[in-house]
Design a protein around this motif. Structure first.
Motif, PDB file in Angstrom:
ATOM      1  N   GLY A   1       0.829  -1.197   0.000  1.00  0.00           N
ATOM      2  CA  GLY A   1       0.000   0.000   0.000  1.00  0.00           C
ATOM      3  C   GLY A   1       0.864   1.248   0.000  1.00  0.00           C
ATOM      4  N   HIS A   2       0.324   2.326  -0.531  1.00  0.00           N
ATOM      5  CA  HIS A   2       1.009   3.609  -0.435  1.00  0.00           C
ATOM      6  C   HIS A   2      -0.046   4.704  -0.382  1.00  0.00           C
ATOM      7  N   GLY A   3       0.352   5.836   0.194  1.00  0.00           N
ATOM      8  CA  GLY A   3      -0.597   6.922   0.350  1.00  0.00           C
ATOM      9  C   GLY A   3       0.091   8.180   0.828  1.00  0.00           C
ATOM     10  N   ARG A   4      -0.728   9.079   1.388  1.00  0.00           N
ATOM     11  CA  ARG A   4      -0.213  10.362   1.855  1.00  0.00           C
ATOM     12  C   ARG A   4      -0.829  10.693   3.205  1.00  0.00           C
ATOM     13  N   HIS A   5      -0.018  11.239   4.082  1.00  0.00           N
ATOM     14  CA  HIS A   5      -0.444  11.693   5.418  1.00  0.00           C
ATOM     15  C   HIS A   5      -0.477  13.210   5.397  1.00  0.00           C
ATOM     16  N   LEU A   6      -1.642  13.783   5.700  1.00  0.00           N
ATOM     17  CA  LEU A   6      -1.794  15.234   5.628  1.00  0.00           C
ATOM     18  C   LEU A   6      -1.648  15.926   6.968  1.00  0.00           C
ATOM     19  N   GLY A   7      -1.372  15.160   8.030  1.00  0.00           N
ATOM     20  CA  GLY A   7      -1.248  15.759   9.352  1.00  0.00           C
ATOM     21  C   GLY A   7       0.128  16.327   9.612  1.00  0.00           C
ATOM     22  N   PRO A   8       0.315  16.937  10.785  1.00  0.00           N
ATOM     23  CA  PRO A   8       1.583  17.605  11.085  1.00  0.00           C
ATOM     24  C   PRO A   8       2.698  16.678  11.550  1.00  0.00           C
ATOM     25  N   SER A   9       2.377  15.495  12.101  1.00  0.00           N
ATOM     26  CA  SER A   9       3.419  14.671  12.722  1.00  0.00           C
ATOM     27  C   SER A   9       3.193  13.198  12.397  1.00  0.00           C
ATOM     28  N   PRO A  10       3.429  12.775  11.156  1.00  0.00           N
ATOM     29  CA  PRO A  10       3.153  11.385  10.787  1.00  0.00           C
ATOM     30  C   PRO A  10       3.980  10.362  11.555  1.00  0.00           C
ATOM     31  N   GLU A  11       5.278  10.624  11.713  1.00  0.00           N
ATOM     32  CA  GLU A  11       6.114   9.642  12.415  1.00  0.00           C
ATOM     33  C   GLU A  11       5.694   9.490  13.877  1.00  0.00           C
ATOM     34  N   GLN A  12       5.269  10.569  14.488  1.00  0.00           N
ATOM     35  CA  GLN A  12       4.804  10.486  15.869  1.00  0.00           C
ATOM     36  C   GLN A  12       3.512   9.668  15.953  1.00  0.00           C
ATOM     37  N   ASP A  13       2.635   9.825  14.978  1.00  0.00           N
ATOM     38  CA  ASP A  13       1.405   9.029  14.948  1.00  0.00           C
ATOM     39  C   ASP A  13       1.734   7.543  14.852  1.00  0.00           C
ATOM     40  N   VAL A  14       2.695   7.190  13.999  1.00  0.00           N
ATOM     41  CA  VAL A  14       3.091   5.793  13.847  1.00  0.00           C
ATOM     42  C   VAL A  14       3.690   5.260  15.132  1.00  0.00           C
ATOM     43  N   ARG A  15       4.597   6.011  15.719  1.00  0.00           N
ATOM     44  CA  ARG A  15       5.291   5.547  16.920  1.00  0.00           C
ATOM     45  C   ARG A  15       4.310   5.306  18.068  1.00  0.00           C
ATOM     46  N   ARG A  16       3.386   6.219  18.263  1.00  0.00           N
ATOM     47  CA  ARG A  16       2.396   6.059  19.331  1.00  0.00           C
ATOM     48  C   ARG A  16       1.543   4.805  19.110  1.00  0.00           C
ATOM     49  N   ASN A  17       1.162   4.579  17.861  1.00  0.00           N
ATOM     50  CA  ASN A  17       0.318   3.420  17.573  1.00  0.00           C
ATOM     51  C   ASN A  17       1.075   2.119  17.799  1.00  0.00           C
ATOM     52  N   LEU A  18       2.338   2.075  17.387  1.00  0.00           N
ATOM     53  CA  LEU A  18       3.134   0.871  17.581  1.00  0.00           C
ATOM     54  C   LEU A  18       3.364   0.584  19.068  1.00  0.00           C
ATOM     55  N   ILE A  19       3.618   1.617  19.834  1.00  0.00           N
ATOM     56  CA  ILE A  19       3.831   1.432  21.274  1.00  0.00           C
ATOM     57  C   ILE A  19       2.566   0.872  21.921  1.00  0.00           C
ATOM     58  N   ALA A  20       1.419   1.418  21.548  1.00  0.00           N
ATOM     59  CA  ALA A  20       0.152   0.958  22.126  1.00  0.00           C
ATOM     60  C   ALA A  20      -0.131  -0.493  21.737  1.00  0.00           C
ATOM     61  N   LEU A  21       0.118  -0.859  20.476  1.00  0.00           N
ATOM     62  CA  LEU A  21      -0.174  -2.220  20.036  1.00  0.00           C
ATOM     63  C   LEU A  21       0.794  -3.233  20.642  1.00  0.00           C
ATOM     64  N   GLN A  22       2.047  -2.826  20.849  1.00  0.00           N
ATOM     65  CA  GLN A  22       2.986  -3.741  21.500  1.00  0.00           C
ATOM     66  C   GLN A  22       2.593  -3.950  22.959  1.00  0.00           C
ATOM     67  N   ALA A  23       2.181  -2.885  23.618  1.00  0.00           N
ATOM     68  CA  ALA A  23       1.752  -3.013  25.014  1.00  0.00           C
ATOM     69  C   ALA A  23       0.521  -3.903  25.134  1.00  0.00           C
ATOM     70  N   ALA A  24      -0.335  -3.875  24.113  1.00  0.00           N
ATOM     71  CA  ALA A  24      -1.544  -4.694  24.129  1.00  0.00           C
ATOM     72  C   ALA A  24      -1.298  -6.114  23.638  1.00  0.00           C
TER      73      ALA A  24
END
Length: 395
Positions: free
Chosen positions: A18-41
């Motif tokens: 897949g490929h796409g575009r992120h229009l928000g201000p902090s894409p890498e931060q969004d990814v990092r937060r999601n990965l941390i939450a999923l690993q904790a779960a």
């Protein structure tokens, strides 16, 4: 019917791309937060966040691979911002490895808006669309985070997309979607304006592994003729009140416009069973591997760093074996070179050539034949020497 091509390599059946575009201000931060939450779960087993330089390095577990350059290892695009790796299991036993790379797009440099991303995931067996979407392993599955814009500016992956009112703009958009996007594009004509339930995306009825690979375009009731004019170049037709799955360019083998169209789609909030079946059938067709997608597949397979302790041990054993083979080749090259030198001396002696000290059959120095034995010796030795000089990876 759209032209098909079998000359391009196909997407491996174990891959999700897949490929796409992120229009928000902090894409890498969004990814990092999601990965941390999923690993904790406990949803994912682990993840890594790598700089482009770290991702392109062959050093894994503190151990560099001196043989890495032998096969033309892939390199990251200079516009790469960050690489994320994640590993999880499906069906309790199948391991999925995935890499998400964010890129500084030309659009962002110009307008300060979008960051491009490419995601490649590979499972240990052919991909099952019922498995979780790799997109939501990296990106938060929330409408508030705008990571889900298709690579073609305009459409979004999780929402219905209204086709432009301008007929030329509509035609340009649909052609770009067919030629540039990796997603499956579906055009639905609304026979009448739907209510709130009918306005919901039909992609919600798709299995999880397909929801973020499909873009749903909606044509309003009065756009029936215009949308078919816009689709003329693609040689497909949308029945009034129906839908069609657009072909990629080139169309996959086995694509037939009539076989992937639906005469009636009831937009009343119920599952459009026939359309869902057509979308799933199209997604199962062999797809040509676009150059950018091929690079993502190659990078995932050959630049993977998130190893388990067992995998790191296997890798170390493999390197030891390759070192042993290289040393054996060096010894054989040395012996072959020595034999060639001795044969050359014997030839000089039989010819009666005087050496520098007047001794027949000798010379001041051994000949240095430029044969394959010497070449193999110097190449292997050079690789090992370069590996020894290479600085250790950062801690």
């Amino acid at each position: 019917m759209p032209k098909t091509s079998s000359s391009s390599p196909a997407v491996p059946d174990t891959m999700w791309l897949g490929h796409g575009r992120h229009l928000g201000p902090s894409p890498e931060q969004d990814v990092r937060r999601n990965l941390i939450a999923l690993q904790a779960a406990g949803v994912i087993d682990g993840f890594l966040a790598l700089t482009p330089a770290e991702a392109a390095s062959s050093a894994v577990g503190g151990l560099a691979d001196p043989f890495d350059g032998e096969g033309g290892a892939p390199a990251l695009d200079p516009s790469a911002r960050q690489v994320f790796e994640a590993r999880w299991r499906v069906d309790d036993e199948v391991t999925v490895r995935a890499q998400l790379t964010t890129y500084e797009s030309a659009e962002r440099r110009k307008h300060g808006e979008a960051v491009a991303w490419v995601l490649a995931a590979e499972a240990g067996r052919p991909w099952d669309p019922r498995w979780p979407s790799p997109a939501t392993m990296f990106w938060p599955d929330s409408d508030s985070t705008e990571w889900d814009h298709d690579a073609v500016p305009g459409p979004r992956l999780r929402l219905t997309h209204r086709l432009p009112e301008d007929d030329k703009e509509m035609r340009r958009l649909l052609k770009e979607c067919s030629r540039q996007s990796w997603s499956v594009h579906v055009v639905i004509h609304e026979a009448m304006t739907p209510d709130a339930r009918g306005s919901r995306p039909v992609t919600l009825f798709l299995p999880p592994g397909l929801r973020h690979r499909v873009v749903e375009h909606r044509a309003s009731p009065e756009q029936s003729q215009i949308v078919n004019w816009a689709l003329k170049d693609l040689r497909v037709h949308v029945p009034r009140g129906g839908a069609v799955v657009l072909p990629s360019t080139p169309a996959p083998p086995g694509y037939d416009a009539d076989a992937f169209s639906v005469r009636n789609v009831f937009l009343d909030g119920t599952e459009p069973t026939e359309l869902i079946e057509k979308i799933m059938a199209y997604a199962a067709l062999p797809r040509a591997l676009a150059p950018e997608a091929g690079q993502a597949v190659d990078f995932l397979r050959r630049r993977w760093h998130l190893l388990t302790p067992e995998e790191e041990l296997d890798r170390a054993r493999g390197l030891v074996g390759r070192y042993a083979e290289a040393l054996t080749a060096m010894a054989e090259s040395r012996d072959a070179y020595r034999e060639e030198a001795e044969r050359a001396r014997a030839a000089l002696a039989s010819a009666g050539a005087p050496g520098p000290a007047g001794t027949p059959g000798t010379s001041g120095q051994a000949p240095s034949p430029d044969g394959p034995a010497r070449s193999g010796f110097t190449q292997v030795f050079g690789r090992l020497r370069d590996a020894a000089k290479r600085p250790p990876p950062p801690p």
